[in-house]
Design a protein around this motif. Sequence first.
Motif, PDB file in Angstrom:
ATOM      1  N   ILE A 175      42.094  60.339  23.077  1.00 46.51           N
ATOM      2  CA  ILE A 175      42.378  61.458  23.977  1.00 46.51           C
ATOM      3  C   ILE A 175      43.481  61.141  24.984  1.00 46.51           C
ATOM      4  O   ILE A 175      43.733  61.929  25.905  1.00 46.51           O
ATOM      5  N   SER A 176      44.165  60.022  24.784  1.00 50.33           N
ATOM      6  CA  SER A 176      45.142  59.570  25.785  1.00 50.33           C
ATOM      7  C   SER A 176      46.554  59.508  25.207  1.00 50.33           C
ATOM      8  O   SER A 176      46.800  59.825  24.046  1.00 50.33           O
ATOM      9  N   SER A 177      47.459  59.044  26.048  1.00 47.95           N
ATOM     10  CA  SER A 177      48.847  58.864  25.611  1.00 47.95           C
ATOM     11  C   SER A 177      48.975  57.729  24.596  1.00 47.95           C
ATOM     12  O   SER A 177      50.020  57.582  23.967  1.00 47.95           O
ATOM     13  N   GLY A 178      47.929  56.949  24.408  1.00 47.11           N
ATOM     14  CA  GLY A 178      47.949  55.879  23.415  1.00 47.11           C
ATOM     15  C   GLY A 178      47.592  56.335  22.021  1.00 47.11           C
ATOM     16  O   GLY A 178      47.605  55.538  21.074  1.00 47.11           O
ATOM     17  N   ASN A 179      47.280  57.623  21.851  1.00 53.08           N
ATOM     18  CA  ASN A 179      46.846  58.112  20.552  1.00 53.08           C
ATOM     19  C   ASN A 179      47.991  58.159  19.541  1.00 53.08           C
ATOM     20  O   ASN A 179      49.167  58.199  19.908  1.00 53.08           O
ATOM     21  N   SER A 180      47.628  58.168  18.264  1.00 51.93           N
ATOM     22  CA  SER A 180      48.613  58.243  17.192  1.00 51.93           C
ATOM     23  C   SER A 180      47.921  58.602  15.887  1.00 51.93           C
ATOM     24  O   SER A 180      46.688  58.528  15.780  1.00 51.93           O
ATOM     25  N   PHE A 181      48.720  58.949  14.899  1.00 52.18           N
ATOM     26  CA  PHE A 181      48.192  59.201  13.559  1.00 52.18           C
ATOM     27  C   PHE A 181      47.495  57.960  13.023  1.00 52.18           C
ATOM     28  O   PHE A 181      46.420  58.041  12.417  1.00 52.18           O
ATOM     29  N   VAL A 182      48.087  56.796  13.237  1.00 53.07           N
ATOM     30  CA  VAL A 182      47.501  55.558  12.731  1.00 53.07           C
ATOM     31  C   VAL A 182      46.145  55.310  13.384  1.00 53.07           C
ATOM     32  O   VAL A 182      45.193  54.892  12.722  1.00 53.07           O
ATOM     33  N   HIS A 183      46.036  55.569  14.680  1.00 51.19           N
ATOM     34  CA  HIS A 183      44.745  55.380  15.350  1.00 51.19           C
ATOM     35  C   HIS A 183      43.683  56.295  14.761  1.00 51.19           C
ATOM     36  O   HIS A 183      42.552  55.865  14.499  1.00 51.19           O
ATOM     37  N   GLU A 184      44.020  57.560  14.545  1.00 50.21           N
ATOM     38  CA  GLU A 184      43.031  58.527  14.065  1.00 50.21           C
ATOM     39  C   GLU A 184      42.633  58.286  12.606  1.00 50.21           C
ATOM     40  O   GLU A 184      41.648  58.855  12.145  1.00 50.21           O
ATOM     41  N   THR A 185      43.388  57.471  11.898  1.00 50.55           N
ATOM     42  CA  THR A 185      43.029  57.153  10.517  1.00 50.55           C
ATOM     43  C   THR A 185      42.584  55.688  10.388  1.00 50.55           C
ATOM     44  O   THR A 185      41.407  55.402  10.188  1.00 50.55           O
ATOM     45  N   GLU A 186      43.496  54.760  10.563  1.00 53.70           N
ATOM     46  CA  GLU A 186      43.200  53.358  10.274  1.00 53.70           C
ATOM     47  C   GLU A 186      42.215  52.736  11.256  1.00 53.70           C
ATOM     48  O   GLU A 186      41.404  51.890  10.870  1.00 53.70           O
ATOM     49  N   SER A 187      42.241  53.144  12.504  1.00 51.77           N
ATOM     50  CA  SER A 187      41.248  52.606  13.443  1.00 51.77           C
ATOM     51  C   SER A 187      39.833  52.960  13.001  1.00 51.77           C
ATOM     52  O   SER A 187      38.892  52.187  13.205  1.00 51.77           O
ATOM     53  N   GLN A 188      39.657  54.122  12.382  1.00 51.23           N
ATOM     54  CA  GLN A 188      38.318  54.531  11.947  1.00 51.23           C
ATOM     55  C   GLN A 188      37.786  53.620  10.837  1.00 51.23           C
ATOM     56  O   GLN A 188      36.626  53.215  10.866  1.00 51.23           O
ATOM     57  N   VAL A 189      38.634  53.298   9.836  1.00 49.53           N
ATOM     58  CA  VAL A 189      38.134  52.434   8.759  1.00 49.53           C
ATOM     59  C   VAL A 189      38.050  50.978   9.207  1.00 49.53           C
ATOM     60  O   VAL A 189      37.280  50.197   8.639  1.00 49.53           O
ATOM     61  N   ILE A 190      38.826  50.602  10.219  1.00 52.02           N
ATOM     62  CA  ILE A 190      38.656  49.276  10.816  1.00 52.02           C
ATOM     63  C   ILE A 190      37.264  49.192  11.455  1.00 52.02           C
ATOM     64  O   ILE A 190      36.503  48.251  11.211  1.00 52.02           O
ATOM     65  N   LEU A 191      36.922  50.173  12.259  1.00 55.34           N
ATOM     66  CA  LEU A 191      35.650  50.156  12.974  1.00 55.34           C
ATOM     67  C   LEU A 191      34.466  50.343  12.038  1.00 55.34           C
ATOM     68  O   LEU A 191      33.368  49.843  12.304  1.00 55.34           O
ATOM     69  N   ASN A 192      34.666  51.042  10.920  1.00 56.45           N
ATOM     70  CA  ASN A 192      33.609  51.146   9.915  1.00 56.45           C
ATOM     71  C   ASN A 192      33.334  49.799   9.269  1.00 56.45           C
ATOM     72  O   ASN A 192      32.202  49.480   8.902  1.00 56.45           O
ATOM     73  N   GLY A 193      34.392  48.990   9.110  1.00 57.38           N
ATOM     74  CA  GLY A 193      34.269  47.699   8.448  1.00 57.38           C
ATOM     75  C   GLY A 193      34.765  47.700   7.028  1.00 57.38           C
ATOM     76  O   GLY A 193      34.980  46.634   6.434  1.00 57.38           O
ATOM     77  N   SER A 194      34.997  48.894   6.433  1.00 59.64           N
ATOM     78  CA  SER A 194      35.492  48.941   5.057  1.00 59.64           C
ATOM     79  C   SER A 194      36.953  48.512   4.991  1.00 59.64           C
ATOM     80  O   SER A 194      37.385  47.902   4.018  1.00 59.64           O
ATOM     81  N   ARG A 195      37.706  48.873   6.028  1.00 55.85           N
ATOM     82  CA  ARG A 195      39.139  48.586   6.137  1.00 55.85           C
ATOM     83  C   ARG A 195      39.925  49.220   4.985  1.00 55.85           C
ATOM     84  O   ARG A 195      41.044  48.793   4.677  1.00 55.85           O
ATOM     85  N   ASP A 196      39.340  50.244   4.346  1.00 58.49           N
ATOM     86  CA  ASP A 196      39.915  50.800   3.123  1.00 58.49           C
ATOM     87  C   ASP A 196      40.807  51.993   3.421  1.00 58.49           C
ATOM     88  O   ASP A 196      40.349  53.111   3.619  1.00 58.49           O
ATOM     89  N   ILE A 197      42.102  51.757   3.445  1.00 55.56           N
ATOM     90  CA  ILE A 197      43.082  52.814   3.629  1.00 55.56           C
ATOM     91  C   ILE A 197      43.929  52.980   2.374  1.00 55.56           C
ATOM     92  O   ILE A 197      44.956  53.655   2.368  1.00 55.56           O
ATOM     93  N   SER A 198      43.490  52.332   1.256  1.00 52.59           N
ATOM     94  CA  SER A 198      44.201  52.399  -0.040  1.00 52.59           C
ATOM     95  C   SER A 198      45.624  51.862   0.059  1.00 52.59           C
ATOM     96  O   SER A 198      46.539  52.369  -0.591  1.00 52.59           O
ATOM     97  N   PHE A 199      45.800  50.838   0.886  1.00 55.55           N
ATOM     98  CA  PHE A 199      47.122  50.214   1.041  1.00 55.55           C
ATOM     99  C   PHE A 199      46.905  48.732   1.294  1.00 55.55           C
ATOM    100  O   PHE A 199      46.007  48.354   2.051  1.00 55.55           O
ATOM    101  N   THR A 200      47.716  47.907   0.656  1.00 53.83           N
ATOM    102  CA  THR A 200      47.495  46.467   0.698  1.00 53.83           C
ATOM    103  C   THR A 200      48.630  45.733   1.417  1.00 53.83           C
ATOM    104  O   THR A 200      49.703  46.290   1.639  1.00 53.83           O
ATOM    105  N   MET A 201      48.356  44.482   1.753  1.00 53.33           N
ATOM    106  CA  MET A 201      49.303  43.719   2.563  1.00 53.33           C
ATOM    107  C   MET A 201      50.630  43.463   1.862  1.00 53.33           C
ATOM    108  O   MET A 201      51.680  43.419   2.509  1.00 53.33           O
ATOM    109  N   ASP A 202      50.605  43.290   0.535  1.00 53.50           N
ATOM    110  CA  ASP A 202      51.865  43.068  -0.161  1.00 53.50           C
ATOM    111  C   ASP A 202      52.768  44.290  -0.063  1.00 53.50           C
ATOM    112  O   ASP A 202      54.002  44.159   0.029  1.00 53.50           O
ATOM    113  N   LEU A 203      52.181  45.491  -0.048  1.00 47.77           N
ATOM    114  CA  LEU A 203      52.981  46.702   0.084  1.00 47.77           C
ATOM    115  C   LEU A 203      53.544  46.842   1.497  1.00 47.77           C
ATOM    116  O   LEU A 203      54.691  47.274   1.677  1.00 47.77           O
ATOM    117  N   VAL A 204      52.751  46.460   2.502  1.00 41.78           N
ATOM    118  CA  VAL A 204      53.274  46.449   3.868  1.00 41.78           C
ATOM    119  C   VAL A 204      54.444  45.481   3.972  1.00 41.78           C
ATOM    120  O   VAL A 204      55.494  45.806   4.541  1.00 41.78           O
TER     121      VAL A 204
END
Length: 330
Positions: free
Chosen positions: A207-236
């Motif tokens: 809800i703050s100026s720190g928000n972003s698309f990445v926060h609303e997506t990847e932070s959720q799967v980080i906090l779930n523990g699955s870490r599954d965003i269908s993207f891998t480190m080699d692609l990054v």
Amino acid sequence: MHIGFIGLGNVGGKLAGSILRNGHDLSVLDLDRNLMQNFISQGAHRGENPGRLASSCDIVITCLPSPAACSAVVEGPEGILEGIGPGTIWAEMSTTDASETRRLADQVIARGAEAIECPVSGGCHRAATGNISIFAGCTRETFEKALPLLTVLGRRVLHTGDIGSASILKVVTNYLATANLVSLAEALVTCKAAGIDLNTSYEAIRISSGNSFVHETESQVILNGSRDISFTMDLVAKDIGLFQAIADAHNVPLEVSPLLNSLFADAIERFGPRELSPNIIRRLEEATGLNIQAPGFPPEMLDDEPEEAGYEVVPSRGAQFGQSIRKAVG
């Protein structure tokens, strides 16, 4: 319109699904025969090889994991160049090297066909619903021909200029997303170390100026523990490496980019190239002994917005800057 689709991976499979779901005639091709069979069972045709697809389709799309894979499919034995000709468009939807895309496009155009690069941005969950964004680099004439299909594949379509421009912008946006992911990992670990509840931390950022698309997506799967965003480190690593190469070619003395490349090189050495990219946070979890998880978050992202008809986004100018302008299709 008969469409050929080559590359049914995490993103490609979902894009091809939008084509099929919207009633278009589709032929598919992938090294994984199981992925192909899934589409064939839904009514798609089985492709024999890239050259045959190019000779029988109005548009042949490639969505592949690397510049080397794209090159092999386009100019290798039984490749697209062996079958493509006048009346056909090659659409490159991979995240790849701009100079390599231009080189391959020149060969396609030399055979009388047309070429467009159209990488996507917005995550696999939006690719699945046809709500993803698309950058399109090509002549305006080719863009107008491809736009009806692009608005099936995605919601917002931006003509970025000549071939190569879309590849550069796609790499730029992936670089920015990576920088955001790393900073979010640091923020969440620091919140935990400071004794702040992680559910509260997530909402404070959202809800703050720190928000972003990445926060609303990847932070959720980080906090779930699955870490599954269908993207891998080699692609990054591929994408941020391409961004660094663009900057180097234009003598831009970057400071954050080299650090990001170093962080992911270290993470790949520790966890392997096919580790899910949000697990960049594991470096800090291991260093601090903290477990960055919280209840109530989903294991994967689903697009909860209904599929909508796509439209062209026209860059704003002057007093209209910052406003998104829709241009109707058809």
